[in-house]
Design a protein around this motif. Sequence first.
Motif, PDB file in Angstrom:
ATOM      1  N   CYS A 192       0.887  -1.338   0.023  1.00  0.00           N
ATOM      2  CA  CYS A 192      -0.039  -0.104   0.125  1.00  0.00           C
ATOM      3  C   CYS A 192       0.833   1.166   0.060  1.00  0.00           C
ATOM      4  O   CYS A 192       0.530   2.365  -0.620  1.00  0.00           O
ATOM      5  N   GLU A 193       1.920   1.430   0.698  1.00  0.00           N
ATOM      6  CA  GLU A 193       2.752   2.458   0.716  1.00  0.00           C
ATOM      7  C   GLU A 193       3.443   2.562  -0.726  1.00  0.00           C
ATOM      8  O   GLU A 193       3.526   3.781  -0.995  1.00  0.00           O
ATOM      9  N   GLU A 194       4.008   1.376  -1.245  1.00  0.00           N
ATOM     10  CA  GLU A 194       4.505   1.653  -2.526  1.00  0.00           C
ATOM     11  C   GLU A 194       3.555   1.841  -3.624  1.00  0.00           C
ATOM     12  O   GLU A 194       3.620   2.926  -4.681  1.00  0.00           O
ATOM     13  N   TRP A 195       2.160   1.319  -3.437  1.00  0.00           N
ATOM     14  CA  TRP A 195       1.130   1.845  -4.197  1.00  0.00           C
ATOM     15  C   TRP A 195       0.948   3.358  -4.124  1.00  0.00           C
ATOM     16  O   TRP A 195       0.605   4.070  -5.091  1.00  0.00           O
ATOM     17  N   THR A 196       0.949   3.894  -3.083  1.00  0.00           N
ATOM     18  CA  THR A 196       0.801   5.518  -2.871  1.00  0.00           C
ATOM     19  C   THR A 196       1.656   6.039  -3.463  1.00  0.00           C
ATOM     20  O   THR A 196       1.313   7.249  -4.227  1.00  0.00           O
ATOM     21  N   ARG A 197       2.999   5.706  -3.568  1.00  0.00           N
ATOM     22  CA  ARG A 197       4.057   6.336  -3.959  1.00  0.00           C
ATOM     23  C   ARG A 197       3.931   6.274  -5.635  1.00  0.00           C
ATOM     24  O   ARG A 197       4.273   7.442  -6.266  1.00  0.00           O
ATOM     25  N   VAL A 199       1.150   5.960  -7.155  1.00  0.00           N
ATOM     26  CA  VAL A 199       0.142   6.962  -7.708  1.00  0.00           C
ATOM     27  C   VAL A 199       0.596   8.337  -7.578  1.00  0.00           C
ATOM     28  O   VAL A 199       0.112   9.127  -8.638  1.00  0.00           O
ATOM     29  N   MET A 200       1.608   8.780  -6.662  1.00  0.00           N
ATOM     30  CA  MET A 200       1.754  10.194  -6.788  1.00  0.00           C
ATOM     31  C   MET A 200       2.998  10.433  -7.833  1.00  0.00           C
ATOM     32  O   MET A 200       2.808  11.514  -8.446  1.00  0.00           O
ATOM     33  N   ARG A 201       3.571   9.401  -8.310  1.00  0.00           N
ATOM     34  CA  ARG A 201       4.397   9.584  -9.307  1.00  0.00           C
ATOM     35  C   ARG A 201       3.451   9.684 -10.723  1.00  0.00           C
ATOM     36  O   ARG A 201       3.724  10.779 -11.616  1.00  0.00           O
ATOM     37  N   GLY A 205       2.416  16.753 -11.156  1.00  0.00           N
ATOM     38  CA  GLY A 205       2.082  18.201 -11.801  1.00  0.00           C
ATOM     39  C   GLY A 205       0.474  18.177 -12.127  1.00  0.00           C
ATOM     40  O   GLY A 205      -0.090  19.309 -12.479  1.00  0.00           O
ATOM     41  N   GLU A 206      -0.256  17.318 -11.313  1.00  0.00           N
ATOM     42  CA  GLU A 206      -1.827  17.544 -11.547  1.00  0.00           C
ATOM     43  C   GLU A 206      -2.174  18.286 -10.217  1.00  0.00           C
ATOM     44  O   GLU A 206      -1.558  18.324  -9.281  1.00  0.00           O
ATOM     45  N   ARG A 207      -3.261  19.176 -10.589  1.00  0.00           N
ATOM     46  CA  ARG A 207      -4.122  19.635  -9.370  1.00  0.00           C
ATOM     47  C   ARG A 207      -4.208  18.870  -8.033  1.00  0.00           C
ATOM     48  O   ARG A 207      -4.059  19.189  -6.893  1.00  0.00           O
ATOM     49  N   PHE A 208      -4.746  17.702  -8.568  1.00  0.00           N
ATOM     50  CA  PHE A 208      -5.092  16.474  -7.501  1.00  0.00           C
ATOM     51  C   PHE A 208      -3.936  15.382  -7.704  1.00  0.00           C
ATOM     52  O   PHE A 208      -3.893  14.838  -8.697  1.00  0.00           O
ATOM     53  N   ASN A 209      -2.995  15.512  -6.672  1.00  0.00           N
ATOM     54  CA  ASN A 209      -1.962  14.518  -6.828  1.00  0.00           C
ATOM     55  C   ASN A 209      -1.705  13.558  -5.920  1.00  0.00           C
ATOM     56  O   ASN A 209      -0.544  13.052  -6.048  1.00  0.00           O
ATOM     57  N   VAL A 210      -2.501  13.283  -5.115  1.00  0.00           N
ATOM     58  CA  VAL A 210      -2.540  12.189  -4.156  1.00  0.00           C
ATOM     59  C   VAL A 210      -3.905  11.160  -3.927  1.00  0.00           C
ATOM     60  O   VAL A 210      -4.735  12.030  -4.405  1.00  0.00           O
ATOM     61  N   ILE A 211      -3.788  10.163  -3.604  1.00  0.00           N
ATOM     62  CA  ILE A 211      -5.079   9.384  -3.366  1.00  0.00           C
ATOM     63  C   ILE A 211      -4.778   8.779  -1.793  1.00  0.00           C
ATOM     64  O   ILE A 211      -3.764   7.935  -1.640  1.00  0.00           O
ATOM     65  N   THR A 212      -5.720   9.055  -1.146  1.00  0.00           N
ATOM     66  CA  THR A 212      -5.751   8.613   0.308  1.00  0.00           C
ATOM     67  C   THR A 212      -6.314   7.272   0.413  1.00  0.00           C
ATOM     68  O   THR A 212      -7.318   6.959  -0.366  1.00  0.00           O
ATOM     69  N   LEU A 213      -6.209   6.466   1.438  1.00  0.00           N
ATOM     70  CA  LEU A 213      -6.797   5.234   1.668  1.00  0.00           C
ATOM     71  C   LEU A 213      -7.176   5.196   3.143  1.00  0.00           C
ATOM     72  O   LEU A 213      -6.696   5.480   3.765  1.00  0.00           O
ATOM     73  N   LYS A 214      -8.432   4.535   3.233  1.00  0.00           N
ATOM     74  CA  LYS A 214      -8.886   4.252   4.791  1.00  0.00           C
ATOM     75  C   LYS A 214      -9.991   3.378   4.615  1.00  0.00           C
ATOM     76  O   LYS A 214     -10.482   2.856   3.588  1.00  0.00           O
ATOM     77  N   TRP A 215     -10.484   2.852   5.901  1.00  0.00           N
ATOM     78  CA  TRP A 215     -11.736   2.082   6.010  1.00  0.00           C
ATOM     79  C   TRP A 215     -11.410   0.689   5.369  1.00  0.00           C
ATOM     80  O   TRP A 215     -12.246   0.065   4.798  1.00  0.00           O
ATOM     81  N   PHE A 216     -10.173   0.191   5.702  1.00  0.00           N
ATOM     82  CA  PHE A 216      -9.858  -1.093   4.965  1.00  0.00           C
ATOM     83  C   PHE A 216     -10.663  -2.283   5.691  1.00  0.00           C
ATOM     84  O   PHE A 216     -10.980  -2.144   6.886  1.00  0.00           O
ATOM     85  N   GLY A 217     -11.178  -3.447   5.024  1.00  0.00           N
ATOM     86  CA  GLY A 217     -11.775  -4.409   5.206  1.00  0.00           C
ATOM     87  C   GLY A 217     -12.160  -5.366   4.397  1.00  0.00           C
ATOM     88  O   GLY A 217     -11.547  -5.518   3.314  1.00  0.00           O
TER      89      GLY A 217
END
Length: 417
Positions: A192-197, A199-201, A205-217
Amino acid sequence: MYPIVVVLLDGLGDRAHDELGGRTGNEAATTPNLDRLAASGSCGLLYAVGPGRAPSSEVAHWSLLGYRPDEFPGRAVFEALGRGQEVGAEQVFAYAALRPADRRDDGWWLIGRPDPERDAEEAQRLVERCDGIEVDGLTFSLEHAWRGEAVLRISGDADERVTDTDAFFRAWHPMLRPVPLVPEAERTARACEEWTREVMRRLEGERFNVITLKWFGRPRAVPSFLERHGVTGAFAADSAFLRGLGLALGLGPVVAPETDDPVADLRARVELASERLDAGETFVFTHQKTTDAAGHTKDPRVKQETIERLDAALGGLRPLATRAIVCLTGDHATPASPDVIHSGDPVPLLVAGPGVRADSVERFGELDCAAGILGQLRGPDLMPVLLNAADRPLFLGSRPTPFEGADGYPALLEPLL
C-alpha cells in the motif's frame, strides 16, 4: 407480537451550551411531537459504543443493530455494496479519495478535495489513470464513485489489517504511512505504501496529486438480521454506505433522498414506515442526516432550530405507535461546539408503542431522558430492548436457534419431521 420501527436522526446528541442557557440543542428546542411521544413511552440515554466513545456512523449503526466489533467488515465493504458492486471475501477493500496535497518539511498535507460538479470529469480521469497498479503480487483496482472517490479492491492474498493513510483530521496531521496491525499484514502495508508512491508519480504535476486510503476491510459471514433478531424488512437511507450496511445484514435497501426540504424528507420516511408495516414487514429502519449536518455548523442555535423544524414531521409517529414499537434516537453526538467531529456524549432515546410503560419523562432531551425507566444503555442493548417491547424476546435458557448472538426467534425454526 408487534413490528418495530426505528427512526434514527444522525448525530442527534449534543453538549450543553452557554448560548442555550446551559442546555443542549434537544433540551432547548420546542418539540411538542417528540414531547408527547416521550411522555407516552419509556425513555433513556444511549451510548452506541460506550461512555466517552466517539464512534463513526458506521461503527455506531453496526453496534446499535446488534453486531459485534469482531464481525465488522469495514466501511469500504458497505460503500461497495451500497453502490451495487459485487464483493467477495477473497479481496480486501479500502476507500480511496483523490486529493490535492502540498509537500512540506514534515510530509504531504491535504488542502482540499475535488468539487463534485466542476471537477467531476477531471477527477474520474485521474482515478482511472491509477487503476490496475500491481505491487508485490497484489493488484490494486479502482472503481470510481464520485468527486474522485473510489472503492479500491486489493487482490492476491492481501490482509485487511492495515492502518489508514488518510489522517481524517487534515489540519492536524499530514498524510500517513500505512502500518500493519499484525505481522501477517506487513506485506500488504508495504504494498500500500509503494502503491501510494506510484500514484503520486502518476499524478505529478496535476492539481489533484495524491490518493488516500481508509476503512480497510473484507466481507465477513455473519448471521442475517432475520437470523439474529427474528425480524426483517427495510433500511431507508440516502447514504450509499448505510444502504450497503443494511444489505450486508439482509435488510432491503430503500433510497430515501435528502433534499433542501428536510421536514418533507423526514415526513416521507415516516410515511414509508407506515407503508412497509402495511406490507407486513416486521422491521423498518429509517435514517436522516439533517441533525448531524446541523451539529457540524458549530452553531448551537442552528442545531436547536433544526430539531424544532424536524419535530413538525414527527406527528405521524403517534399513529404508528398504536400498532408498532416505535424507537426514536441517534447514532452518536455531533455537538454544536467544540470543534470535534463526533463526541462520546449520550444520545436521548425514546421507545413507545402498545404495552410500553410510560415513565415520568415529559419532555424529550438528554437531561430529561436520563430520568427515564430505560436508564443508560449501550448499543448492543438496543435490539433486545426493542424485541422485548415487541413481545419477541429470546427466552434465555433454551437454545432453539443455531445462530450465534441471537436476540430473537427466527421466523421459522427447523422442525423435526
